[in-house]
Design a protein around this motif. Structure first.
Motif, mmCIF file in Angstrom:
data_model
loop_
_atom_site.group_PDB
_atom_site.id
_atom_site.type_symbol
_atom_site.label_atom_id
_atom_site.label_comp_id
_atom_site.label_asym_id
_atom_site.label_seq_id
_atom_site.Cartn_x
_atom_site.Cartn_y
_atom_site.Cartn_z
ATOM 1 N N PHE A 114 -5.726 1.152 4.425
ATOM 2 C CA PHE A 114 -4.428 1.385 3.830
ATOM 3 C C PHE A 114 -3.991 2.434 3.085
ATOM 4 O O PHE A 114 -2.756 2.531 2.563
ATOM 5 C CB PHE A 114 -3.856 -0.096 3.398
ATOM 6 N N ALA B 102 -6.681 4.886 -5.984
ATOM 7 C CA ALA B 102 -5.982 6.309 -6.540
ATOM 8 C C ALA B 102 -4.776 5.905 -7.573
ATOM 9 O O ALA B 102 -4.597 6.647 -8.354
ATOM 10 C CB ALA B 102 -5.768 6.918 -5.490
ATOM 11 N N PHE B 103 -4.122 4.721 -7.168
ATOM 12 C CA PHE B 103 -3.068 4.299 -7.910
ATOM 13 C C PHE B 103 -3.038 3.146 -8.911
ATOM 14 O O PHE B 103 -2.342 3.206 -9.682
ATOM 15 C CB PHE B 103 -1.940 4.137 -6.782
ATOM 16 N N ALA C 65 0.937 -1.182 0.063
ATOM 17 C CA ALA C 65 0.031 -0.080 0.096
ATOM 18 C C ALA C 65 0.962 1.267 -0.031
ATOM 19 O O ALA C 65 2.186 1.089 0.451
ATOM 20 C CB ALA C 65 -0.855 0.078 1.266
ATOM 21 N N PRO C 66 0.372 2.217 -0.549
ATOM 22 C CA PRO C 66 -1.002 2.526 -1.367
ATOM 23 C C PRO C 66 -0.964 2.299 -2.725
ATOM 24 O O PRO C 66 -1.886 2.676 -3.152
ATOM 25 C CB PRO C 66 -0.989 3.956 -0.905
ATOM 26 N N LEU C 67 0.107 1.643 -3.145
ATOM 27 C CA LEU C 67 -0.134 1.497 -4.642
ATOM 28 C C LEU C 67 -1.073 0.617 -5.290
ATOM 29 O O LEU C 67 -1.918 0.666 -6.106
ATOM 30 C CB LEU C 67 1.529 0.592 -5.239
ATOM 31 N N HIS D 115 -10.740 3.037 4.067
ATOM 32 C CA HIS D 115 -9.512 3.678 3.931
ATOM 33 C C HIS D 115 -8.538 2.886 4.961
ATOM 34 O O HIS D 115 -8.054 3.494 5.833
ATOM 35 C CB HIS D 115 -9.585 5.004 3.971
ATOM 36 N N THR E 164 -3.005 5.839 2.456
ATOM 37 C CA THR E 164 -2.346 6.913 3.186
ATOM 38 C C THR E 164 -2.620 8.375 2.728
ATOM 39 O O THR E 164 -2.260 9.234 3.306
ATOM 40 C CB THR E 164 -0.864 6.807 2.963
ATOM 41 N N GLN E 165 -3.573 8.588 1.959
ATOM 42 C CA GLN E 165 -4.221 9.751 1.662
ATOM 43 C C GLN E 165 -5.173 10.035 2.862
ATOM 44 O O GLN E 165 -5.605 11.014 2.886
ATOM 45 C CB GLN E 165 -4.761 9.919 0.288
ATOM 46 N N SER E 166 -5.479 9.078 3.385
ATOM 47 C CA SER E 166 -6.764 9.268 4.722
ATOM 48 C C SER E 166 -5.860 9.404 5.867
ATOM 49 O O SER E 166 -5.175 8.565 6.162
ATOM 50 C CB SER E 166 -7.938 8.324 4.513
ATOM 51 N N ARG F 237 -6.109 2.240 -10.849
ATOM 52 C CA ARG F 237 -7.551 2.363 -11.114
ATOM 53 C C ARG F 237 -8.040 1.266 -11.641
ATOM 54 O O ARG F 237 -9.258 1.338 -12.066
ATOM 55 C CB ARG F 237 -7.568 3.737 -12.048
ATOM 56 N N GLY G 146 -14.954 1.980 0.043
ATOM 57 C CA GLY G 146 -14.988 3.322 0.446
ATOM 58 C C GLY G 146 -14.246 3.095 1.606
ATOM 59 O O GLY G 146 -14.107 4.280 2.221
#
Lengths: 551, 184
Positions: free
Chosen positions: A235, A151-152, A145-147, A233, A237-239, A154, A231
């Protein structure tokens, strides 16, 4: 003695009938063979992926593969070799021989056994379907994560990775449950746990690791699926509050025992091959057995040595470093046991023994670099470099795969009734040994020189990396020749090989007491066991082992 | 299924218990490992959600939860009694406990449905509920695990390309504690 079905009867049947029999079978022997065949197919696929990567890296600034294709290839190569090749090879061989070794008619749950196999196969096919469905996952085999977050990643490639491994993982857990029940409950009369063949004992501990270590991975995969589609989060890291680090903990809590899930059965095969080809009883049966238990427990507490570079606290670094040094002790005990078994023995250098010796030397190198990496400062220096790639290939390929080859050459006569051609076997061994060392030996140096893993190319201004990459790529060619010889040997031996007979190696465990290949029911009468070498006792009633065993 | 399906009739277990029981115990170990992971996840994430609703907000009245739990545990007792009656050939007793078990299971599901209805529609707590603030992301997350985050960034750029191509940061929504609790 049991009577096998005449070969001509099998050959003369129509193909659909034969296929139907294999697809619907619940016989542990057929399932074991199907595991092995499927694993060999994926071995070729994973090997081609590795060869493509090496081709790309043969010289600087090569443009054979795009970066994204390269990412997909190293992800699928690692995933394939760990989950779809080595593990099914080991499970397949254990499936075949464990019930025979303990005098059982089949696994405890034959239908669960079939279910496990098909879950493995469909999980693997599902993962590979990603190539058709838009592209394979490009997240590395440990999917940090977060790959893996939406978000990364898609597209759906990461979902194929998650679901494919989840499906095959459930099959593996089913296999673990099955092995535990089989080994604990279906041993032949008189075969106490202190008398089981070491391979069987080691498979028991492997199964223990499977049932303890796989479910956390399954849980982590489900959490990741929730992140990607519902929805949450966990793992991402944007959260705030989410943690990529926690994925690493969960993954490696599974991932490091997984290394031993792969290594322990390899140890078991070596523990069967070396005594037979040294014409000696294994030295220190009890210490090998206890070392296995020690590895089983300690391996559950060393996972974060894969995470030294993430910046854990100093006490954690010290603990995980110390625990990793500690696990080298039981592993070292086994090495001394095998060496002491050979010492003074009448060593027969047939192909299984050659591969066993190859295992000893290659695994020693992998183990020693493992001890280097257990020191946190060393890991800090070489983490994510080709040195690490070299280390784990010396463990997983030079160690585990060489042991599997030893076991395969050893048990092939039992499975097929034919002995693999010895000359081709020797060529196979030497080509593989040279090719393997040519490929992975130089990686130690390129890694120490600073070459990072997972890069699709390197710049011309690093000429010191070039020669080592060239050698590694040439090594792959030699390995390809070795595997071509291996598969040719299987074909030639099946077609024209000499009959093996029931006991071609003059061995001592129960699988050699029945026909080659064994009948569906394995044994006409369940044999009674009095010592750790029941077949020796049958062959030498004047000098049985049980007279000297007091436990 | 193939005609060669085997049974183990005639092969006495090497242990005092049957291979079926050993298999079931092993399976329960896998379940324990699975749920332990989820509980550890709950403990790891608890308190990290800085906006509500928090567990204390939504579990003010836990009477439904307690009753549901009691019903669920009671069903384990009744199914055990049903099993015992079946083995003894007491058919009517078996049927009584069997249907009691089903009733308890249904009651548990109804209680759970009531509980979840309240959580979702009264407290607006779904899997993607809790909002986290961006300032917290910078001050809390990066200061707590700076190298972790940096490593994640490194992995990304190494694997997939320059950081400049990274998509815009999204609003975080998290109800992880609740999700794990629901699993447990």
């Amino acid at each position: 003695m049991a009577i096998a079905e005449p070969e001509s009867a099998i050959v003369s049947r129509p193909l659909p009938s034969i296929l139907h029999e294999w697809v619907t079978t619940v016989d542990h022997k057929k399932l074991g063979i199907m595991y092995i065949i499927a694993a060999f197919i994926f071995l070729v696929i994973g090997g081609i992926e590795a060869a493509l990567m090496r081709w790309q890296l043969i010289r600087p600034a090569e443009e054979i593969l795009s970066p994204d294709t390269f990412n997909q290839l190293f992800t699928m190569h690692g995933t394939t070799m760990i989950f779809f090749v080595v593990m099914p090879l080991l499970i397949g061989m254990a499936n075949y021989v464990v019930p025979l070794m303990i005098g059982a008619r089949d696994m405890a749950f034959p239908r669960l056994n079939a279910f496990s196999f098909w879950l493995y196969l469909f999980g693997a096919i599902f993962t590979y379907y990603s190539f058709i469905a838009g592209g394979a996952p490009s997240i590395g085999w440990f999917a940090y994560a977060p790959l893996t977050e939406k978000a990364f990643s898609r597209d759906s490639s990461t979902d194929y990775w998650i679901l494919g491994l989840l499906i095959s993982g459930i099959g593996t857990v089913g296999g673990g449950v099955n092995f535990i029940a089989t080994i604990l409950c279906l041993r032949a009369p008189g075969m106490k746990l202190s008398k089981v063949p070491l391979f069987v004992w080691i498979i028991l501990w492997t199964a223990f690791l499977i049932v303890v270590a796989f479910p956390p991975f399954t849980a982590a995969q489900i959490m990741l699926l929730f992140d990607r589609h519902l929805g949450s989060h966990f793992f991402d890291t944007q959260s705030p509050g989410a943690s990529a680090l926690f994925w690493q903990h969960l993954f490696w809590f599974f991932g490091h025992p997984e290394v031993y899930i792969l290594a322990l059965p390899a140890f078991g095969m070596i523990s069967e091959v070396i005594p037979v080809f040294s014409r000696k009883v294994i030295f220190g049966y009890e210490s090998v057995a206890m070392a296995t238990a020690g590895i089983g427990f300690i391996s559950l507490g060393v996972w974060a040595h894969h995470m030294f570079s993430v910046g854990m606290s100093r006490p954690l670094d010290i603990y995980f470093s110390g625990a990793t040094f500690l696990i080298a002790v039981p592993t070292g005990i086994k090495m001394f046991n095998w060496l002491a078994t050979m010492y003074g023995g009448k060593i027969i250098l047939k192909t299984p023994m050659l591969f066993a010796l190859g295992f000893l030397s290659m695994f020693l190198i992998g183990g020693l670099t493992g001890i280097m990496l257990a020191a946190q400062p060393v890991t800090e220096a070489v983490t994510d470099s080709y040195f690490v790639v070299a280390h784990f290939h010396y463990v997983a390929f030079g160690g585990i795969l060489f042991a599997i080859m030893a076991g395969f050459y050893y048990w092939f006569p039992k499975m097929t009734g034919k002995i693999l051609n010895e000359s081709l076997g020797v060529w196979n061994f030497w080509f593989l040994l040279v090719g393997f060392n040519l490929t992975f030996g130089p990686m130690h140096i390129s890694g120490i020189l600073g070459m990072p893993r997972r890069v699709y190319t390197y710049h011309m201004f690093r000429p010191e990396w070039e020669i080592w990459n060239l050698l590694s790529t040439l090594g792959v060619l030699v390995q390809a020749i070795a595997f071509a010889i291996f598969f040719w040997n299987i074909y030639v031996s099946l077609r024209w090989g000499e009959p093996a007979g029931d006991d071609p190696w003059d061995a001592w465990t129960l699988e050699w007491a029945t026909t080659s290949p064994p009948p569906v029911y394995n044994f006409e009468t369940v044999p009674e066991v009095k010592s750790r070498r029941p077949l020796w006792d049958l062959k030498h009633p004047d000098d049985p082992d049980w007279k000297f065993e007091h436990f | 299924m193939s005609a060669e399906a085997t049974t183990h009739a005639g092969h006495a277990s090497s242990l005092p218990i049957s291979h079926e029981k050993v298999g079931m115990i092993s399976f329960l170990v896998t379940e324990a490992a699975f749920f332990t992971t989820l509980i550890m996840s709950y403990l790891y994430y608890i308190g990290k959600s800085k906006t509500g609703p928090q567990p204390a907000d939504v579990f003010e009245d836990i009477s439904v939860t307690i009753i549901s739990t009691v019903l669920l545990l009671s069903s384990s007792i009744t199914v055990h009694l049903a099993d015992g009656a079946f083995k003894k050939g007491k058919h009517s007793v078996f049927v009584r406990f069997w249907f009691l078990t089903i009733a308890l299971g249904v009651a548990f599901l109804v209680g759970t449905a009531i509980e979840w209805h309240g959580l979702i529609f009264e407290h607006d707590l779904t899997i993607a509920t809790n909002f986290f603030r961006h300032d917290l992301f910078h001050s809390g997350r990066f200061s707590r695990f700076p190298r972790d985050a940096r490593r994640a960034d490194d992995e990304y750029s190494l694997l997939s390309g320059p950081v400049a191509t990274r998509p815009a940061r999204q609003d975080g929504k998290c109800g992880v504690g609740f999700v794990v609790l629901a699993f447990c």
